[in-house]
Design a protein around this motif. Structure first.
Motif, PDB file in Angstrom:
ATOM      1  N   ALA A  32       0.841  -1.203   0.000  1.00 41.62           N
ATOM      2  CA  ALA A  32       0.000   0.000   0.000  1.00 41.62           C
ATOM      3  C   ALA A  32       0.876   1.254   0.000  1.00 41.62           C
ATOM      4  O   ALA A  32       0.557   2.245  -0.669  1.00 41.62           O
ATOM      5  CB  ALA A  32      -0.940  -0.006   1.196  1.00 41.62           C
ATOM      6  N   THR A  33       1.987   1.211   0.737  1.00 47.70           N
ATOM      7  CA  THR A  33       2.910   2.347   0.772  1.00 47.70           C
ATOM      8  C   THR A  33       3.516   2.595  -0.599  1.00 47.70           C
ATOM      9  O   THR A  33       3.609   3.735  -1.056  1.00 47.70           O
ATOM     10  CB  THR A  33       4.032   2.090   1.801  1.00 47.70           C
ATOM     11  N   LEU A  34       3.924   1.522  -1.256  1.00 45.03           N
ATOM     12  CA  LEU A  34       4.592   1.644  -2.554  1.00 45.03           C
ATOM     13  C   LEU A  34       3.628   1.849  -3.715  1.00 45.03           C
ATOM     14  O   LEU A  34       4.063   2.158  -4.828  1.00 45.03           O
ATOM     15  CB  LEU A  34       5.442   0.390  -2.817  1.00 45.03           C
ATOM     16  N   SER A  35       2.340   1.695  -3.459  1.00 40.29           N
ATOM     17  CA  SER A  35       1.346   1.794  -4.535  1.00 40.29           C
ATOM     18  C   SER A  35       1.262   3.190  -5.139  1.00 40.29           C
ATOM     19  O   SER A  35       0.833   3.350  -6.279  1.00 40.29           O
ATOM     20  CB  SER A  35      -0.035   1.396  -4.010  1.00 40.29           C
ATOM     21  N   PRO A  38      -2.139   8.182  -2.738  1.00 42.38           N
ATOM     22  CA  PRO A  38      -2.016   9.060  -1.568  1.00 42.38           C
ATOM     23  C   PRO A  38      -3.073   8.781  -0.505  1.00 42.38           C
ATOM     24  O   PRO A  38      -2.814   8.955   0.684  1.00 42.38           O
ATOM     25  CB  PRO A  38      -2.170  10.472  -2.133  1.00 42.38           C
ATOM     26  N   GLU A  39      -4.257   8.331  -0.935  1.00 38.10           N
ATOM     27  CA  GLU A  39      -5.318   8.073   0.047  1.00 38.10           C
ATOM     28  C   GLU A  39      -5.011   6.839   0.910  1.00 38.10           C
ATOM     29  O   GLU A  39      -5.624   6.653   1.950  1.00 38.10           O
ATOM     30  CB  GLU A  39      -6.682   7.926  -0.636  1.00 38.10           C
ATOM     31  N   TRP A  40      -4.078   6.002   0.498  1.00 39.30           N
ATOM     32  CA  TRP A  40      -3.703   4.815   1.277  1.00 39.30           C
ATOM     33  C   TRP A  40      -2.502   5.076   2.173  1.00 39.30           C
ATOM     34  O   TRP A  40      -2.213   4.293   3.075  1.00 39.30           O
ATOM     35  CB  TRP A  40      -3.351   3.656   0.361  1.00 39.30           C
ATOM     36  N   SER A  41      -1.809   6.161   1.940  1.00 39.70           N
ATOM     37  CA  SER A  41      -0.526   6.407   2.588  1.00 39.70           C
ATOM     38  C   SER A  41      -0.602   6.410   4.111  1.00 39.70           C
ATOM     39  O   SER A  41       0.129   5.677   4.774  1.00 39.70           O
ATOM     40  CB  SER A  41       0.050   7.729   2.090  1.00 39.70           C
ATOM     41  N   ALA A  43      -2.931   5.368   6.211  1.00 36.13           N
ATOM     42  CA  ALA A  43      -3.373   4.082   6.769  1.00 36.13           C
ATOM     43  C   ALA A  43      -2.262   3.047   6.678  1.00 36.13           C
ATOM     44  O   ALA A  43      -2.040   2.290   7.628  1.00 36.13           O
ATOM     45  CB  ALA A  43      -4.620   3.597   6.041  1.00 36.13           C
ATOM     46  N   ALA A  44      -1.552   3.008   5.562  1.00 33.08           N
ATOM     47  CA  ALA A  44      -0.464   2.037   5.398  1.00 33.08           C
ATOM     48  C   ALA A  44       0.633   2.274   6.425  1.00 33.08           C
ATOM     49  O   ALA A  44       1.137   1.326   7.035  1.00 33.08           O
ATOM     50  CB  ALA A  44       0.101   2.115   3.987  1.00 33.08           C
ATOM     51  N   HIS A  45       0.984   3.537   6.627  1.00 35.14           N
ATOM     52  CA  HIS A  45       2.037   3.845   7.595  1.00 35.14           C
ATOM     53  C   HIS A  45       1.580   3.576   9.026  1.00 35.14           C
ATOM     54  O   HIS A  45       2.318   3.005   9.825  1.00 35.14           O
ATOM     55  CB  HIS A  45       2.490   5.301   7.454  1.00 35.14           C
ATOM     56  N   ALA A  46       0.373   3.994   9.352  1.00 34.32           N
ATOM     57  CA  ALA A  46      -0.138   3.799  10.712  1.00 34.32           C
ATOM     58  C   ALA A  46      -0.301   2.318  11.037  1.00 34.32           C
ATOM     59  O   ALA A  46       0.060   1.868  12.126  1.00 34.32           O
ATOM     60  CB  ALA A  46      -1.459   4.546  10.893  1.00 34.32           C
ATOM     61  N   LEU A  47      -0.852   1.559  10.091  1.00 37.93           N
ATOM     62  CA  LEU A  47      -1.033   0.124  10.343  1.00 37.93           C
ATOM     63  C   LEU A  47       0.303  -0.615  10.366  1.00 37.93           C
ATOM     64  O   LEU A  47       0.492  -1.535  11.161  1.00 37.93           O
ATOM     65  CB  LEU A  47      -1.979  -0.482   9.308  1.00 37.93           C
ATOM     66  N   ILE A 152       9.135   0.625   4.879  1.00 37.18           N
ATOM     67  CA  ILE A 152       7.929   1.462   5.025  1.00 37.18           C
ATOM     68  C   ILE A 152       8.333   2.810   5.631  1.00 37.18           C
ATOM     69  O   ILE A 152       7.879   3.870   5.188  1.00 37.18           O
ATOM     70  CB  ILE A 152       6.862   0.766   5.881  1.00 37.18           C
ATOM     71  N   GLY A 153       9.196   2.776   6.630  1.00 40.58           N
ATOM     72  CA  GLY A 153       9.653   4.012   7.269  1.00 40.58           C
ATOM     73  C   GLY A 153      10.415   4.918   6.330  1.00 40.58           C
ATOM     74  O   GLY A 153      10.293   6.149   6.400  1.00 40.58           O
ATOM     75  N   LEU A 154      11.178   4.350   5.430  1.00 39.68           N
ATOM     76  CA  LEU A 154      11.931   5.160   4.477  1.00 39.68           C
ATOM     77  C   LEU A 154      11.014   5.858   3.478  1.00 39.68           C
ATOM     78  O   LEU A 154      11.369   6.918   2.942  1.00 39.68           O
ATOM     79  CB  LEU A 154      12.950   4.282   3.731  1.00 39.68           C
ATOM     80  N   TYR A 155       9.845   5.300   3.242  1.00 40.84           N
ATOM     81  CA  TYR A 155       8.895   5.900   2.306  1.00 40.84           C
ATOM     82  C   TYR A 155       7.844   6.752   3.010  1.00 40.84           C
ATOM     83  O   TYR A 155       6.989   7.338   2.354  1.00 40.84           O
ATOM     84  CB  TYR A 155       8.212   4.814   1.466  1.00 40.84           C
ATOM     85  N   ALA A 156       7.873   6.781   4.330  1.00 39.31           N
ATOM     86  CA  ALA A 156       6.866   7.525   5.083  1.00 39.31           C
ATOM     87  C   ALA A 156       7.126   9.017   5.025  1.00 39.31           C
ATOM     88  O   ALA A 156       8.214   9.473   4.890  1.00 39.31           O
ATOM     89  CB  ALA A 156       6.826   7.051   6.532  1.00 39.31           C
TER      90      ALA A 156
END
Length: 156
Positions: A32-35, A38-41, A43-47, A152-156
């Protein structure tokens, strides 16, 4: 009890299957992060953060259980080590709670902590507090979850 030559074949099948399945939520957060949606960003990071923090705390509880099962054979350091993961997970929440830079640095810290759990796991096997196949299971799980969390953290 006789040890089989190959610890990989000694891992109980349910432990292997459920352990590997435990990587799926973090892989989903990474996808989801790499997708690029923006609307998933958020939620993907928090989850991804929540899952990493939960598993880190779970590992501490697991170590506490191994220490308790060992009774008088458990070294005192193990009870301390068992509490540290939950405290680290909580500390990783502080920037979010204070409205500071989150979740990137917190995800990276959680990922590094997940990989570092292998040091405790290795000692548990060396001290015969965990089964001989333990590292064959824990190594890919800790590295897989830790590395995925860091990415995930590097893309957050």
């Amino acid at each position: 009890m006789e040890k089989p030559d190959d610890p990989l074949t000694a891992i109980p099948p349910d432990a292997r299957a459920l352990g590997l399945a435990g990587l799926l939520p973090q892989f989903a957060s990474l996808l989801a992060t790499l997708s690029g949606h923006p609307e998933w960003s958020f939620a993907a990071h928090a989850l991804g953060f929540a899952y990493a923090a939960l598993i880190l705390s779970f590992l501490g509880g697991l170590w506490w259980g191994l220490a308790a099962a060992a009774g008088g054979r458990a070294p005192g350091w193990l009870y301390v080590a068992a509490v540290v993961p939950s405290l680290l997970a909580l500390a990783a929440c502080v920037p979010w709670a204070l409205g500071e830079n989150w979740p990137g640095p917190s995800l990276i810290a959680l990922g590094a902590a997940l990989i570092a759990t292998l040091l405790v796991d290795r000692r548990l096997v060396a001290d015969a507090l965990a089964p001989h196949w333990w590292m064959a299971l824990r190594t890919p799980l800790s590295i897989g979850l830790g590395a995925t969390t860091i990415v995930i953290g590097l893309y957050a």
